[in-house]
Motif scaffolding. Structure first.
Motif, short mmCIF file in Angstrom:
data_model
loop_
_atom_site.label_atom_id
_atom_site.label_comp_id
_atom_site.label_asym_id
_atom_site.label_seq_id
_atom_site.Cartn_x
_atom_site.Cartn_y
_atom_site.Cartn_z
N THR A 124 0.84 -1.21 0.00
CA THR A 124 0.00 0.00 0.00
C THR A 124 0.87 1.25 0.00
OG1 THR A 124 -1.78 -1.14 1.17
CG2 THR A 124 -1.78 1.27 1.27
N TRP A 125 1.94 1.24 0.80
CA TRP A 125 2.84 2.40 0.84
C TRP A 125 3.45 2.65 -0.54
CZ3 TRP A 125 6.14 1.66 5.93
CH2 TRP A 125 5.28 1.76 7.04
N ALA A 126 3.78 1.57 -1.26
CA ALA A 126 4.32 1.73 -2.62
C ALA A 126 3.26 2.31 -3.54
CB ALA A 126 4.82 0.39 -3.15
N GLN A 127 2.05 1.80 -3.43
CA GLN A 127 0.94 2.29 -4.27
C GLN A 127 0.70 3.77 -4.05
OE1 GLN A 127 -2.86 0.00 -4.56
NE2 GLN A 127 -3.74 1.84 -3.68
N LEU A 128 0.86 4.21 -2.82
CA LEU A 128 0.63 5.61 -2.48
C LEU A 128 1.85 6.50 -2.76
CD1 LEU A 128 -1.31 5.15 0.87
CD2 LEU A 128 -2.25 5.78 -1.37
N GLY A 129 2.94 5.88 -3.20
CA GLY A 129 4.13 6.64 -3.52
C GLY A 129 4.98 6.98 -2.32
N LEU A 130 4.81 6.28 -1.20
CA LEU A 130 5.59 6.56 0.00
C LEU A 130 6.99 5.95 -0.06
CD1 LEU A 130 2.79 6.12 2.68
CD2 LEU A 130 3.61 8.23 1.61
N HIS A 131 7.19 4.98 -0.94
CA HIS A 131 8.52 4.44 -1.20
C HIS A 131 8.55 3.90 -2.62
CE1 HIS A 131 7.82 0.05 -1.18
NE2 HIS A 131 6.91 0.28 -0.26
N GLY B 232 -5.68 -1.73 -9.62
CA GLY B 232 -5.18 -1.32 -10.93
C GLY B 232 -4.03 -2.20 -11.40
N GLU B 233 -3.93 -2.38 -12.71
CA GLU B 233 -2.88 -3.23 -13.28
C GLU B 233 -1.49 -2.75 -12.87
OE1 GLU B 233 -1.11 -4.64 -17.61
OE2 GLU B 233 -2.94 -3.45 -17.54
N ARG B 234 -1.25 -1.45 -12.93
CA ARG B 234 0.08 -0.96 -12.59
C ARG B 234 0.40 -1.15 -11.11
NH1 ARG B 234 -0.38 5.59 -13.25
NH2 ARG B 234 -1.97 5.90 -11.67
N HIS B 235 -0.62 -1.14 -10.26
CA HIS B 235 -0.38 -1.40 -8.84
C HIS B 235 -0.18 -2.88 -8.58
CE1 HIS B 235 -2.62 2.59 -8.41
NE2 HIS B 235 -1.33 2.81 -8.21
N ARG B 236 -0.84 -3.72 -9.36
CA ARG B 236 -0.66 -5.16 -9.24
C ARG B 236 0.77 -5.55 -9.64
NH1 ARG B 236 -3.02 -10.27 -10.09
NH2 ARG B 236 -1.42 -11.67 -9.34
N GLN B 237 1.31 -4.87 -10.63
CA GLN B 237 2.64 -5.20 -11.14
C GLN B 237 3.75 -4.82 -10.16
OE1 GLN B 237 2.73 -3.29 -14.95
NE2 GLN B 237 1.49 -4.88 -15.91
N ILE B 238 3.44 -4.05 -9.14
CA ILE B 238 4.43 -3.72 -8.12
C ILE B 238 4.93 -4.98 -7.43
CG2 ILE B 238 4.77 -2.59 -5.88
CD1 ILE B 238 2.79 -0.40 -6.84
N LEU B 239 4.03 -5.96 -7.26
CA LEU B 239 4.35 -7.20 -6.54
C LEU B 239 4.93 -8.23 -7.49
CD1 LEU B 239 4.15 -8.64 -3.76
CD2 LEU B 239 1.94 -9.54 -4.54
N THR C 5 6.46 7.10 -8.61
CA THR C 5 5.63 5.94 -8.32
C THR C 5 4.18 6.36 -8.42
OG1 THR C 5 7.32 5.11 -6.83
CG2 THR C 5 5.12 4.18 -6.59
N PRO C 6 3.36 5.56 -9.14
CA PRO C 6 1.96 5.95 -9.31
C PRO C 6 1.23 6.10 -7.99
CG PRO C 6 2.44 3.83 -10.38
CD PRO C 6 3.69 4.29 -9.72
N VAL C 7 0.46 7.12 -7.89
CA VAL C 7 -0.39 7.35 -6.72
C VAL C 7 -1.81 7.02 -7.14
CG1 VAL C 7 -1.23 9.07 -5.08
CG2 VAL C 7 1.14 9.11 -5.81
N ILE C 8 -2.55 6.39 -6.25
CA ILE C 8 -3.92 5.98 -6.57
C ILE C 8 -4.78 7.18 -6.96
CG2 ILE C 8 -4.81 6.09 -4.21
CD1 ILE C 8 -6.27 3.44 -4.85
N SER C 9 -5.59 6.99 -7.94
CA SER C 9 -6.50 8.04 -8.37
C SER C 9 -7.93 7.54 -8.21
CB SER C 9 -6.24 8.42 -9.82
OG SER C 9 -6.60 7.36 -10.68
N LEU C 10 -8.87 8.46 -8.28
CA LEU C 10 -10.27 8.07 -8.12
C LEU C 10 -10.71 7.13 -9.23
CD1 LEU C 10 -11.89 11.44 -7.01
CD2 LEU C 10 -11.37 9.44 -5.62
N GLU C 11 -10.14 7.27 -10.42
CA GLU C 11 -10.51 6.40 -11.52
C GLU C 11 -10.09 4.96 -11.28
OE1 GLU C 11 -8.53 9.36 -12.36
OE2 GLU C 11 -10.48 10.35 -12.32
#
Length: 193
Positions: A119-126, A156-163, A185-191
């Motif tokens: 989640t931290w990666a998804q939010l751009g915290l690292h 999202g596909e790009r967030h799934r690919q983080i793992l 690092t991508p940050v989650i958007s409303l879309e």
């Protein structure tokens, strides 16, 4: 990569392959000069990987809360052991010390640590690589569920690919070493939520 935080079980698990792959991962890390950062315990897979890194001449830093030291589950033969005040401090310090993360088989604590760091990666915290060592196909059902979550539009596909996922420790380490993490690092958007 000079340090990897490994999240794993405080139990050994039912299948011998879990312990075997923990030993292999530890040896590969030591040979590649990668310091193990982990939860500081001497029990279960935690103890196996720490002992494996140490036996192969590597370095191990443990981070454990005082309450677990008081229960005598702390590993006393590490390169370095930080005793902290809470589980929150433990996770924050492990995240700060590590240049990447791997989740091995484990229980609720392992799941929580993996999902929080993801989640931290998804939010751009690292911007550190995250791997899942799928020892003995332990995480197959989780991976199917993640496919379902992506298909249903909650991941999202790009967030799934983080793992990054692999069942072989050496290949997983190489994938993490080769990972190209975008400057932003991508940050989650409303879309995508």
């Amino acid at each position: 990569m000079r340090s990897i935080c490994v999240f794993c079980g405080s139990r050994a698990g039912a299948q011998p392959v879990y312990q075997t792959l923990a030993e292999q991962l530890g040896r590969h890390m030591a040979r590649q000069g990668i310091r193990l950062i982990y939860g500081g315990g001497h029990v279960g897979l935690m103890g196996v990987i720490a002992d494996s890194v140490l036996a192969a001449g590597g370095k191990v830093t443990g981070v454990i809360p005082q309450m677990l030291m008081d229960r005598e589950v702390g590993h006393r033969n590490l390169t370095r052991l930080h005793v902290v005040g809470s589980m929150h401090e433990r996770k924050a310090m492990m995240a700060e010390l590590a240049e990447g993360f791997i989740a091995m088989p484990g229980g609720i604590g392992t799941f929580e640590e993996l999902f929080e760091i993801w989640t931290w990666a998804q939010l751009g915290l690292h911007r550190k690589p995250i791997g899942l060592l799928n020892a003995g196909n332990y995480y197959d059902d989780l991976l199917r569920f993640l496919d379902h979550a992506e298909g249903e539009g909650f991941l999202g596909e790009r967030h799934r690919q983080i793992l990054m996922t692999d069942e072989h420790p050496e290949r997983l380490l190489q994938s993490m070493r080769d990972a190209v993490i975008p400057p932003e690092t991508p940050v989650i958007s409303l879309e995508e939520s």
